[in-house]
Write a protein that holds these residues in place. Structure first.
Motif, PDB file in Angstrom:
ATOM      1  N   ASP A 172       0.844  -1.191   0.000  1.00  0.00           N
ATOM      2  CA  ASP A 172       0.000   0.000   0.000  1.00  0.00           C
ATOM      3  C   ASP A 172       0.885   1.248   0.000  1.00  0.00           C
ATOM      4  O   ASP A 172       1.613   1.494   0.960  1.00  0.00           O
ATOM      5  CB  ASP A 172      -0.909  -0.022   1.235  1.00  0.00           C
ATOM      6  CG  ASP A 172      -1.870   1.163   1.221  1.00  0.00           C
ATOM      7  OD1 ASP A 172      -1.888   1.880   0.196  1.00  0.00           O
ATOM      8  OD2 ASP A 172      -2.568   1.371   2.224  1.00  0.00           O
ATOM      9  N   ARG A 174       0.008   4.222   0.259  1.00  0.00           N
ATOM     10  CA  ARG A 174      -0.478   5.321   1.112  1.00  0.00           C
ATOM     11  C   ARG A 174      -0.263   4.989   2.585  1.00  0.00           C
ATOM     12  O   ARG A 174      -0.863   5.619   3.452  1.00  0.00           O
ATOM     13  CB  ARG A 174      -1.959   5.574   0.864  1.00  0.00           C
ATOM     14  CG  ARG A 174      -2.240   5.937  -0.574  1.00  0.00           C
ATOM     15  CD  ARG A 174      -3.604   6.538  -0.724  1.00  0.00           C
ATOM     16  NE  ARG A 174      -3.941   6.644  -2.150  1.00  0.00           N
ATOM     17  CZ  ARG A 174      -5.045   7.187  -2.613  1.00  0.00           C
ATOM     18  NH1 ARG A 174      -5.935   7.670  -1.771  1.00  0.00           N
ATOM     19  NH2 ARG A 174      -5.266   7.256  -3.902  1.00  0.00           N
ATOM     20  N   GLU A 175       0.553   3.988   2.861  1.00  0.00           N
ATOM     21  CA  GLU A 175       0.771   3.587   4.238  1.00  0.00           C
ATOM     22  C   GLU A 175       1.814   4.512   4.862  1.00  0.00           C
ATOM     23  O   GLU A 175       2.993   4.188   4.944  1.00  0.00           O
ATOM     24  CB  GLU A 175       1.253   2.138   4.278  1.00  0.00           C
ATOM     25  CG  GLU A 175       0.800   1.416   5.533  1.00  0.00           C
ATOM     26  CD  GLU A 175       1.112  -0.062   5.430  1.00  0.00           C
ATOM     27  OE1 GLU A 175       2.097  -0.404   4.771  1.00  0.00           O
ATOM     28  OE2 GLU A 175       0.359  -0.852   6.002  1.00  0.00           O
ATOM     29  N   ASP A 177       2.318   8.462   7.385  1.00  0.00           N
ATOM     30  CA  ASP A 177       1.705   9.449   8.262  1.00  0.00           C
ATOM     31  C   ASP A 177       1.290  10.673   7.451  1.00  0.00           C
ATOM     32  O   ASP A 177       2.097  11.277   6.748  1.00  0.00           O
ATOM     33  CB  ASP A 177       2.684   9.845   9.370  1.00  0.00           C
ATOM     34  CG  ASP A 177       2.026  10.768  10.366  1.00  0.00           C
ATOM     35  OD1 ASP A 177       1.042  10.321  10.993  1.00  0.00           O
ATOM     36  OD2 ASP A 177       2.461  11.924  10.487  1.00  0.00           O
ATOM     37  N   GLU A 241       9.233   4.892   3.534  1.00  0.00           N
ATOM     38  CA  GLU A 241       8.104   5.249   4.409  1.00  0.00           C
ATOM     39  C   GLU A 241       7.726   6.716   4.197  1.00  0.00           C
ATOM     40  O   GLU A 241       6.556   7.075   4.151  1.00  0.00           O
ATOM     41  CB  GLU A 241       8.458   5.021   5.886  1.00  0.00           C
ATOM     42  CG  GLU A 241       8.643   3.573   6.300  1.00  0.00           C
ATOM     43  CD  GLU A 241       9.903   2.953   5.727  1.00  0.00           C
ATOM     44  OE1 GLU A 241      10.947   3.641   5.712  1.00  0.00           O
ATOM     45  OE2 GLU A 241       9.852   1.805   5.244  1.00  0.00           O
ATOM     46  N   ARG A 244       5.868   7.123   1.039  1.00  0.00           N
ATOM     47  CA  ARG A 244       4.483   6.697   1.185  1.00  0.00           C
ATOM     48  C   ARG A 244       3.662   7.757   1.919  1.00  0.00           C
ATOM     49  O   ARG A 244       2.489   7.986   1.615  1.00  0.00           O
ATOM     50  CB  ARG A 244       4.415   5.366   1.925  1.00  0.00           C
ATOM     51  CG  ARG A 244       4.733   4.195   1.006  1.00  0.00           C
ATOM     52  CD  ARG A 244       5.041   2.914   1.754  1.00  0.00           C
ATOM     53  NE  ARG A 244       5.983   2.122   0.986  1.00  0.00           N
ATOM     54  CZ  ARG A 244       5.636   1.027   0.286  1.00  0.00           C
ATOM     55  NH1 ARG A 244       4.402   0.612   0.290  1.00  0.00           N
ATOM     56  NH2 ARG A 244       6.539   0.379  -0.413  1.00  0.00           N
ATOM     57  N   SER A 245       4.287   8.452   2.880  1.00  0.00           N
ATOM     58  CA  SER A 245       3.582   9.541   3.580  1.00  0.00           C
ATOM     59  C   SER A 245       3.216  10.652   2.602  1.00  0.00           C
ATOM     60  O   SER A 245       2.107  11.197   2.638  1.00  0.00           O
ATOM     61  CB  SER A 245       4.472  10.110   4.686  1.00  0.00           C
ATOM     62  OG  SER A 245       4.829   9.122   5.603  1.00  0.00           O
ATOM     63  N   ASN A 248       0.428   9.596   0.404  1.00  0.00           N
ATOM     64  CA  ASN A 248      -0.803   9.620   1.193  1.00  0.00           C
ATOM     65  C   ASN A 248      -1.337  11.047   1.311  1.00  0.00           C
ATOM     66  O   ASN A 248      -2.516  11.314   1.092  1.00  0.00           O
ATOM     67  CB  ASN A 248      -0.517   9.037   2.580  1.00  0.00           C
ATOM     68  CG  ASN A 248      -1.782   8.853   3.392  1.00  0.00           C
ATOM     69  OD1 ASN A 248      -2.877   8.864   2.839  1.00  0.00           O
ATOM     70  ND2 ASN A 248      -1.627   8.681   4.688  1.00  0.00           N
TER      71      ASN A 248
END
Lengths: 295, 554
Positions: A172, A174-175, A177, A241, A244-245, A248
């Motif tokens: 995913d 969009r995983e 913060d 990460e 991905r934040s 998101n």
């Protein structure tokens, strides 16, 4: 390869006249019968020796050539390429070869080398329709993708197999913060892409495009590979990460409705200035014309 | 009104008696009657300044509501409010309270947007009002004082706007504040000291939002309110100007009394202004600070612009070359100084002093109460158009990156177009406006001399075609009109002098029979055809009343 033939011919041509002269000296020492046997044997030997010599020369040339020319060896090993890579090669040779060269080495003034760009770059460029390019200009515009998703997979496999490079992320995207994504977006992306990714102008016709139509994977691969004028945000600059934040944040803010009404492009004072003059002042001028006509 | 039972003038109604009691104590009936009977001339363009006044009232009302919730503090807090994409972010209390107003206060977002739209409208209407005053010559003696007050109000409204949109301490306003800080620092000699005084230290410090707050909600509004009061008092004392027209002279005022006609109109306009602001505030999003994010000096976004009225200074900064002036002694005047301090200084000085400059140049020191039509003063009108063109080029350049991005133009091309346009377009605007003014003047004279074009083509016996002209007044022996131009609009079409039938009634579809109206109008001898029918023709076949349009041949 046609280039190997003249090279392998040359040593065997030099060796051939030397062989018969050496054997003929030995033949002169024996009896006629022995000489006849020896002649027959020597004929066979000569044939075998000729073949062996030729083979040795060929193997030596081939070994030398492969030692001196690694590209040749790579090409040789490609006999084991998968069907996806083969299909990708076919697509590549039809649509990409003009600018990126027959071995992905790039063509000066046309297109850069694709060795080492990885499947991530292929995905971004082809899936957003930027490649294949229609013409050379300041920056390739995004347009409807020319290739189907399957064809894009084949191209990715071909380019990935020939030079490696960044690969597509999994899971995913969009995983991450949301707040941290917003902070990172404003720190790293907003200076070109505007506050919430509405896009902005760069110098001489280049631009940071709007992220309005971008999907998760496109945003991610763009950060990973730095297409066009965008810098590369490698995993040592923005960790997976953090990427991905950011994805998101961009996608969440994009999807959320404007609580204040019509968003006028979410670009702030320029659009608002147009609205106050074209709508507000125009409505009031109409109002006072109307009041004036009622005098 | 059963007034006959008592002495004349003694009120009998409840309201009348109450009014008498008040008047006995305060003695206001006389002044009040004079005020209510004051006559205001009537023209749509005289309402432009009122739009500014009413949007200021909207600003006061909505702004007061916002002060109930806004916390003008730069204290660092962690956001834990309703808006998810910022939860956990560090920000100032000012920004947090702005988010609170936007998402948690009932009607807060509407009030914020109403306030911001009304602010944009306030400055816009001041500018249009100023242009009306300028182009009609309403600033001439004795009204120079009011012109100066008006220019002061314009400058103060800029200050209001800037402090207003800078207070929320979002990323956009923080970027603007950073630029202002740089502008202050760019001022030679005093810059650093002024900066230290304004920010109480280096940028950004912990004081500036609180200082802007008190300037925005108390100091500047108080000055604006006082100046508006003075502006209106002077207007009442000097009486409003009027356009020339029948019965209008330098010594009278033709129009409606304050009560009830003018008051009714003004009240109506107030609600229209309020309605437009409210509609914009409710329907169109403005300054979505939650998208901009909290201010962080390390961050800056593409397309960071000020609101439209300051955008021309952003444009001048974008167009001005990077010419830093290096002086001996390690002293430097940054390029920023010229487009952001010197240029607006010159522009506003010229604007403020224009009435005096024009008086000097024209040596016209007389008092004027009749307005001029822009075409009758071509030099002033052309200068005004030149100034507008200059301003608009700067304004567009202030948003040139957005235009470049949206219309797929090179940003460099936009910048150079702005630079070249800034030099070339204003003189062109001057020339074109001048020619247009002269053309319009000539056309007025031509209509007065030769009459209106009727569109009726008549063939004379010898085959010549002439267009019949309708003189506006008596003519001489050559068929030329005797009327002089009086500075008032000259009718240019036959229906402006009753040459056409009246319009068929009905807004969406006709509610009467067109043929019936035609007959009725014919009976009343309205319209061109009716007048044409019984026109006498002279022996030469020409209409006796000067139908011959051009140069007299006989």
């Amino acid at each position: 390869m046609s280039t190997t033939n003249p090279q392998s011919d040359a040593p065997s041509g030099e060796g051939a006249p030397r062989g018969p002269r050496r054997w003929s000296r030995r033949v002169a020492d024996g009896s006629p019968a022995a000489a006849a046997r020896a002649r027959r044997r020597s004929k066979q030997r000569r044939r075998v020796a000729n073949v062996a010599g030729l083979m040795a020369a060929l193997v030596l040339t081939g070994t030398l050539y492969s030692a001196l020319s690694p590209a040749y060896a790579t090409d040789e090993s490609n006999t084991s390429e998968s069907s996806a890579e083969a299909a990708g090669r076919e697509l590549y040779e039809r649509s990409c070869i003009t600018c990126h060269g027959e071995n992905l080495e790039g063509v000066p003034t046309r297109g850069p080398s694709l060795i080492g760009v990885g499947e991530a770059a292929v995905y971004f460029q082809v899936h957003t329709g930027r490649m294949p390019l229609v013409r050379q200009e300041a920056q390739g515009p995004d347009k409807p993708a020319v290739f189907s998703d399957e064809e894009i997979d084949q191209l990715m496999a071909y380019v990935q197999a020939n030079g490696g490079g960044p690969t597509l992320p999994s899971g995913d995207l969009r995983e991450g913060d949301l707040t941290e994504g917003g902070e990172l977006f404003r720190l790293n992306c907003a200076s070109c892409h505007n506050f919430v990714g509405e896009g902005g102008a760069l110098s001489s016709g280049k631009r940071a495009p709007s992220l309005e139509d971008a999907n998760d994977l496109e945003i991610y691969t763009a950060m990973l590979t730095g297409p066009e004028n965008m810098p590369v945000f490698g995993d040592n600059q923005l960790t997976p990460e953090e990427k991905r934040s950011i994805v998101n944040y961009v996608q969440t803010v994009k999807e959320q409705a404007d609580p204040g009404g019509f968003g006028v492009g979410r670009i702030g004072p320029v659009a608002e200035g147009v609205v106050i003059w074209v709508v507000g002042v125009a409505a009031l001028l109409f109002g006072i014309f109307w009041m004036g006509s009622k005098a | 009104m059963a007034r006959t039972a008592t002495a004349p003038g003694v009120p009998t109604t409840r309201l009348g008696k109450a009014a008498l009691e008040v008047d006995d104590r305060l003695i206001v009936a006389g002044p009040l009657r004079r005020t209510l009977n004051k006559v205001f001339p009537d023209h749509w363009s005289f309402l432009l300044g009122e739009i500014a006044l009413y949007s200021f009232i909207v600003l006061l009302l909505s702004g007061t509501y916002l002060t109930f919730f806004f916390d003008a503090s730069m204290r660092e807090v962690v956001y834990e409010g309703t808006y998810a994409p910022l939860r956990g972010a560090e920000m100032s209390a000012a920004y947090e309270s702005t988010l609170y107003i936007s998402f948690d206060v009932r009607g807060g977002l509407f009030m914020r947007q109403l306030h911001h739209w009304a602010a944009l409208l306030f400055v816009a209407s001041i500018v249009i009002h100023l242009l009306r005053i300028f182009f009609t010559g309403a600033f001439r003696r004795p009204r120079e004082t009011n012109w100066l007050i008006g220019v002061a109000l314009l400058v103060l409204s800029f200050a209001m706007g800037f402090t207003g949109y800078s207070m929320p301490d979002d990323l956009l306003s923080g970027t603007g504040l950073r630029i202002v800080s740089a502008i202050i620092l760019a001022i030679p000699v005093v810059g650093t000291w002024v900066h230290w005084a304004v920010f109480n230290g280096d940028y950004v410090g912990e004081f500036i939002v609180g200082r802007m707050y008190i300037v925005h909600v108390l100091i500047v509004p108080a000055i604006i309110l006082a100046l508006i009061a003075l502006h209106l008092l002077i207007l009442v004392k000097q009486k409003h100007t009027q356009f020339p027209g029948p019965g209008r002279t330098e010594h009278n005022v033709v129009g409606n009394r304050l009560f009830p006609a003018f008051a009714g109109k003004a009240g109506g306009l107030f609600f229209i202004v309020f309605g437009v602001c409210a509609a914009l505030g409710g329907l169109v999003q403005i300054n979505p600070v939650w998208l901009w994010g909290p201010y962080n000096p390390a961050q800056v976004s593409a397309a960071s612009q000020p609101d439209w009225y300051v955008m021309f200074l952003d444009g001048s900064t974008r167009l001005f070359p990077a010419w830093d002036l290096n002086l001996p002694g390690n002293y430097q005047i940054p390029a920023l100084f010229w487009p952001t301090v010197v240029l607006p200084g010159i522009l506003f000085t010229l604007l403020a002093l224009y009435p005096m400059i024009e008086r000097k140049l024209t040596r016209d020191t007389a008092s004027h109460h009749l307005l001029q039509r822009p075409r009758d003063v071509p030099v002033r009108t052309s200068l005004g158009m030149m100034a507008i063109t200059f301003y608009v080029v700067l304004l567009i350049s202030g948003g040139n990156d957005v235009i470049a991005e949206k219309f797929d133009i090179s940003l460099n091309a936009m910048t150079w177009a702005g630079r070249i346009g800034l030099v070339i377009l204003p003189p062109l605007a001057y020339v074109f406006t001048y020619r247009i003014c002269l053309g319009l003047q000539k056309h007025d004279r031509e209509v007065l001399e030769h009459g209106l074009e009727t569109g009726v083509i008549r063939r004379l016996p010898h085959g010549e075609f002439i267009e019949v002209h309708q003189p506006l007044g008596p003519v001489d022996e050559h068929g030329h009109g005797q009327l002089a131009y009086g500075g008032a609009p000259v009718p240019k079409r036959m229906n402006q002098v009753g040459g056409a039938r009246r319009a068929i009634r009905g807004f969406f579809k006709p509610i009467e029979e067109p043929a019936q109206v035609e007959l009725e109008q014919r009976q009343d001898e309205h319209g061109l055809a009716a007048a044409e029918a019984d026109r006498e023709l002279t022996t030469s076949g020409r209409p006796s009343d000067g139908g011959r349009p051009q140069e007299p041949r006989d």
